[in-house]
Motif scaffolding. Structure first.
Motif, PDB file in Angstrom:
ATOM      1  N   GLN A 251      -8.298  10.834  -3.687  1.00 34.09           N
ATOM      2  CA  GLN A 251      -9.293   9.754  -3.743  1.00 34.09           C
ATOM      3  C   GLN A 251      -8.666   8.369  -3.654  1.00 34.09           C
ATOM      4  O   GLN A 251      -9.344   7.387  -3.354  1.00 34.09           O
ATOM      5  CB  GLN A 251     -10.091   9.863  -5.037  1.00 34.09           C
ATOM      6  N   TYR A 252      -7.345   8.300  -3.888  1.00 41.36           N
ATOM      7  CA  TYR A 252      -6.663   7.007  -3.892  1.00 41.36           C
ATOM      8  C   TYR A 252      -5.875   6.723  -2.617  1.00 41.36           C
ATOM      9  O   TYR A 252      -5.383   5.608  -2.444  1.00 41.36           O
ATOM     10  CB  TYR A 252      -5.686   6.920  -5.073  1.00 41.36           C
ATOM     11  N   ILE A 253      -5.745   7.698  -1.734  1.00 45.96           N
ATOM     12  CA  ILE A 253      -4.863   7.528  -0.576  1.00 45.96           C
ATOM     13  C   ILE A 253      -5.577   7.841   0.745  1.00 45.96           C
ATOM     14  O   ILE A 253      -6.543   8.608   0.780  1.00 45.96           O
ATOM     15  CB  ILE A 253      -3.609   8.432  -0.694  1.00 45.96           C
ATOM     16  N   TYR A 254      -5.057   7.238   1.819  1.00 46.67           N
ATOM     17  CA  TYR A 254      -5.516   7.580   3.163  1.00 46.67           C
ATOM     18  C   TYR A 254      -4.838   8.857   3.665  1.00 46.67           C
ATOM     19  O   TYR A 254      -5.386   9.552   4.515  1.00 46.67           O
ATOM     20  CB  TYR A 254      -5.190   6.442   4.137  1.00 46.67           C
ATOM     21  N   GLY A 255      -3.652   9.124   3.163  1.00 48.83           N
ATOM     22  CA  GLY A 255      -2.915  10.306   3.595  1.00 48.83           C
ATOM     23  C   GLY A 255      -1.513  10.278   3.021  1.00 48.83           C
ATOM     24  O   GLY A 255      -1.056   9.250   2.503  1.00 48.83           O
ATOM     25  N   CYS A 256      -0.816  11.420   3.090  1.00 46.43           N
ATOM     26  CA  CYS A 256       0.544  11.482   2.563  1.00 46.43           C
ATOM     27  C   CYS A 256       1.301  12.613   3.234  1.00 46.43           C
ATOM     28  O   CYS A 256       0.722  13.473   3.912  1.00 46.43           O
ATOM     29  CB  CYS A 256       0.540  11.674   1.047  1.00 46.43           C
ATOM     30  N   CYS A 257       2.605  12.613   3.011  1.00 40.85           N
ATOM     31  CA  CYS A 257       3.476  13.599   3.642  1.00 40.85           C
ATOM     32  C   CYS A 257       4.798  13.645   2.893  1.00 40.85           C
ATOM     33  O   CYS A 257       5.249  12.633   2.353  1.00 40.85           O
ATOM     34  CB  CYS A 257       3.715  13.198   5.097  1.00 40.85           C
ATOM     35  N   PHE A 258       5.411  14.822   2.844  1.00 43.61           N
ATOM     36  CA  PHE A 258       6.766  14.906   2.332  1.00 43.61           C
ATOM     37  C   PHE A 258       7.700  14.117   3.239  1.00 43.61           C
ATOM     38  O   PHE A 258       7.571  14.152   4.469  1.00 43.61           O
ATOM     39  CB  PHE A 258       7.250  16.351   2.301  1.00 43.61           C
TER      40      PHE A 258
ATOM     41  N   HIS B 253       0.815  -1.217   0.000  1.00 51.21           N
ATOM     42  CA  HIS B 253       0.000   0.000   0.000  1.00 51.21           C
ATOM     43  C   HIS B 253       0.856   1.278   0.000  1.00 51.21           C
ATOM     44  O   HIS B 253       0.306   2.377   0.046  1.00 51.21           O
ATOM     45  CB  HIS B 253      -0.927   0.021   1.220  1.00 51.21           C
ATOM     46  N   LEU B 254       2.174   1.119  -0.029  1.00 56.64           N
ATOM     47  CA  LEU B 254       3.039   2.299   0.000  1.00 56.64           C
ATOM     48  C   LEU B 254       3.056   3.007  -1.355  1.00 56.64           C
ATOM     49  O   LEU B 254       3.140   2.365  -2.402  1.00 56.64           O
ATOM     50  CB  LEU B 254       4.473   1.912   0.360  1.00 56.64           C
ATOM     51  N   LEU B 255       3.008   4.314  -1.298  1.00 60.06           N
ATOM     52  CA  LEU B 255       3.139   5.139  -2.499  1.00 60.06           C
ATOM     53  C   LEU B 255       4.333   6.063  -2.298  1.00 60.06           C
ATOM     54  O   LEU B 255       4.389   6.814  -1.326  1.00 60.06           O
ATOM     55  CB  LEU B 255       1.877   5.969  -2.732  1.00 60.06           C
ATOM     56  N   LEU B 256       5.300   5.994  -3.205  1.00 61.74           N
ATOM     57  CA  LEU B 256       6.484   6.847  -3.134  1.00 61.74           C
ATOM     58  C   LEU B 256       6.599   7.600  -4.450  1.00 61.74           C
ATOM     59  O   LEU B 256       6.763   6.993  -5.513  1.00 61.74           O
ATOM     60  CB  LEU B 256       7.739   6.009  -2.883  1.00 61.74           C
TER      61      LEU B 256
ATOM     62  N   PHE C 245       0.227   1.729  14.090  1.00 63.50           N
ATOM     63  CA  PHE C 245       1.037   0.593  13.647  1.00 63.50           C
ATOM     64  C   PHE C 245       0.771  -0.631  14.522  1.00 63.50           C
ATOM     65  O   PHE C 245       0.671  -1.756  14.025  1.00 63.50           O
ATOM     66  CB  PHE C 245       2.522   0.953  13.698  1.00 63.50           C
ATOM     67  N   THR C 246       0.663  -0.413  15.817  1.00 56.92           N
ATOM     68  CA  THR C 246       0.423  -1.527  16.745  1.00 56.92           C
ATOM     69  C   THR C 246      -0.909  -2.213  16.440  1.00 56.92           C
ATOM     70  O   THR C 246      -1.019  -3.435  16.531  1.00 56.92           O
ATOM     71  CB  THR C 246       0.427  -1.004  18.199  1.00 56.92           C
ATOM     72  N   ARG C 247      -1.911  -1.429  16.050  1.00 62.60           N
ATOM     73  CA  ARG C 247      -3.224  -1.984  15.713  1.00 62.60           C
ATOM     74  C   ARG C 247      -3.270  -2.547  14.294  1.00 62.60           C
ATOM     75  O   ARG C 247      -4.180  -3.293  13.950  1.00 62.60           O
ATOM     76  CB  ARG C 247      -4.314  -0.907  15.831  1.00 62.60           C
ATOM     77  N   GLY C 248      -2.315  -2.132  13.460  1.00 60.36           N
ATOM     78  CA  GLY C 248      -2.369  -2.510  12.051  1.00 60.36           C
ATOM     79  C   GLY C 248      -3.426  -1.720  11.308  1.00 60.36           C
ATOM     80  O   GLY C 248      -4.087  -2.237  10.395  1.00 60.36           O
ATOM     81  N   ASP C 249      -3.564  -0.439  11.663  1.00 60.52           N
ATOM     82  CA  ASP C 249      -4.617   0.422  11.117  1.00 60.52           C
ATOM     83  C   ASP C 249      -4.029   1.331  10.038  1.00 60.52           C
ATOM     84  O   ASP C 249      -3.476   2.387  10.314  1.00 60.52           O
ATOM     85  CB  ASP C 249      -5.212   1.262  12.253  1.00 60.52           C
ATOM     86  N   MET C 250      -4.145   0.911   8.776  1.00 63.09           N
ATOM     87  CA  MET C 250      -3.557   1.659   7.670  1.00 63.09           C
ATOM     88  C   MET C 250      -4.186   3.040   7.503  1.00 63.09           C
ATOM     89  O   MET C 250      -3.498   4.015   7.218  1.00 63.09           O
ATOM     90  CB  MET C 250      -3.667   0.854   6.380  1.00 63.09           C
ATOM     91  N   ALA C 251      -5.493   3.118   7.671  1.00 67.51           N
ATOM     92  CA  ALA C 251      -6.172   4.401   7.517  1.00 67.51           C
ATOM     93  C   ALA C 251      -5.670   5.403   8.549  1.00 67.51           C
ATOM     94  O   ALA C 251      -5.449   6.582   8.238  1.00 67.51           O
ATOM     95  CB  ALA C 251      -7.680   4.215   7.642  1.00 67.51           C
TER      96      ALA C 251
ATOM     97  N   LEU D 226      -1.752   4.056   0.215  1.00 66.39           N
ATOM     98  CA  LEU D 226      -2.833   3.818  -0.740  1.00 66.39           C
ATOM     99  C   LEU D 226      -4.004   3.092  -0.073  1.00 66.39           C
ATOM    100  O   LEU D 226      -3.805   2.218   0.775  1.00 66.39           O
ATOM    101  CB  LEU D 226      -2.327   2.966  -1.901  1.00 66.39           C
ATOM    102  N   LYS D 227      -5.215   3.448  -0.479  1.00 67.63           N
ATOM    103  CA  LYS D 227      -6.389   2.723   0.013  1.00 67.63           C
ATOM    104  C   LYS D 227      -6.399   1.303  -0.533  1.00 67.63           C
ATOM    105  O   LYS D 227      -6.774   0.359   0.162  1.00 67.63           O
ATOM    106  CB  LYS D 227      -7.655   3.464  -0.392  1.00 67.63           C
ATOM    107  N   GLU D 228      -5.973   1.162  -1.787  1.00 63.12           N
ATOM    108  CA  GLU D 228      -5.859  -0.138  -2.437  1.00 63.12           C
ATOM    109  C   GLU D 228      -4.548  -0.170  -3.216  1.00 63.12           C
ATOM    110  O   GLU D 228      -4.146   0.842  -3.788  1.00 63.12           O
ATOM    111  CB  GLU D 228      -7.027  -0.385  -3.400  1.00 63.12           C
TER     112      GLU D 228
END
Length: 286
Positions: A227-234, A139-142, A187-193, A247-249
């Motif tokens: 619309q494709y991501i839960y969130g992002c950051c530099f 799910h990583l987007l770089l 991370f501990t919960r495994g909560d990607m969103a 990524l959501k998917e």
């Protein structure tokens, strides 16, 4: 201050105490008396300057580890982390306070330091649900944004804003700590969103520390891919280089690539494959 040419290598040689600087002895005399020979160092990074991926700290750490190994000196990963603090200050970049923790320890982790000097860093690797790190990698987007901003310039703005004692900046410092702990719990919960939410919040917090550091074209790009991501950051201090998102998917990566390829204004942007490194620094002697 070390001369800019090969400054990272020179700083590493000094920090590893291979030679003393300054010294009344010549370089060749120091090497001959201590080792009976010289050192040949070859290093390489294909990342662009100002990538935000902590290249100088991570590459500096690998050089230090190799030098100590070659010189027969024992060291721990923790001592390596702190040696890089010294190395980065020799380089006068103003950075190097946490990048090495992310690169030299494998997997998700969180680092702490108490206020005051000397700076003492403790790093804890975060336990995640079975299989979660593999899922996260998919799910990583770089994305390379085609813009760069050196940490030295950005951090000078951050320090000036801190010294102004602006109430919003002071509150933001505590908010940064709280957000790091919220990300740890995600991370501990495994909560990607929730991880994505923490990333977006982190980006907003960076903008509080350095207003105006977000290039307009990157802000536009983030709106287009929201619309494709839960969130992002530099990555890094911000203001340029690589953008990291969740990524959501996994299929969202293809959609982002298509968006970039169809937009002339995004012709400098590029999507790269990325995965969570589980091992951290690895080296061998032969």
């Amino acid at each position: 201050m070390l001369h800019p040419a090969a400054a990272l290598l020179k700083a590493a040689v000094v920090c590893a105490r291979i030679v003393e600087f300054p010294s009344s002895q010549s370089l060749s005399d120091q090497l001959s008396s201590k080792f009976g020979c010289g050192f040949e160092i070859t290093c390489r990074s294909t990342l662009p300057q100002g990538s935000g991926l902590g290249t100088s700290s991570i590459l500096g750490g690998t050089i230090l580890a190799a030098l100590w190994k070659a010189a027969g000196e024992d060291h721990s990963r923790d001592s390596l982390i702190h040696a890089i603090l010294h190395l980065e200050q020799l380089l006068t970049t103003g950075g190097g306070w946490q990048d090495q923790c992310g690169g030299l320890y494998g997997g998700p982790k969180i680092s702490h330091t108490k206020k005051g000097l000397p700076v003492l860093i403790s790093t804890k690797q975060i336990q995640t649900p079975p299989g979660f790190v593999g899922d996260l990698s998919s799910h990583l987007l770089l994305v390379y944004t085609g813009t760069t901003r050196l940490a030295r310039n950005l951090l000078q703005d951050v320090v000036r804003n801190w010294h102004s004692r602006d109430r919003r900046v002071i509150k933001n410092m505590q908010d940064l700590v709280d957000n790091a702990h919220a990300a740890e719990e995600a991370f501990t919960r495994g909560d990607m969103a929730a991880i994505g939410t923490s990333l977006t919040k982190y980006q907003r917090q960076k903008l509080v520390m350095a207003p105006g550091s977000m290039p307009k074209i990157v802000s536009l790009f983030i709106d287009k891919i929201s619309q494709y991501i839960y969130g992002c950051c530099f990555a890094g201090a911000g203001g340029g280089g690589f953008l990291v998102g969740i990524l959501k998917e996994p299929s969202g990566k293809k959609r982002v690539k298509e968006l970039i390829n169809s937009s002339a204004e995004l012709n400098y942007f590029a999507v790269y494959d990325a995965a969570v490194d589980l091992l951290g620094i690895q080296y061998s002697a032969s």
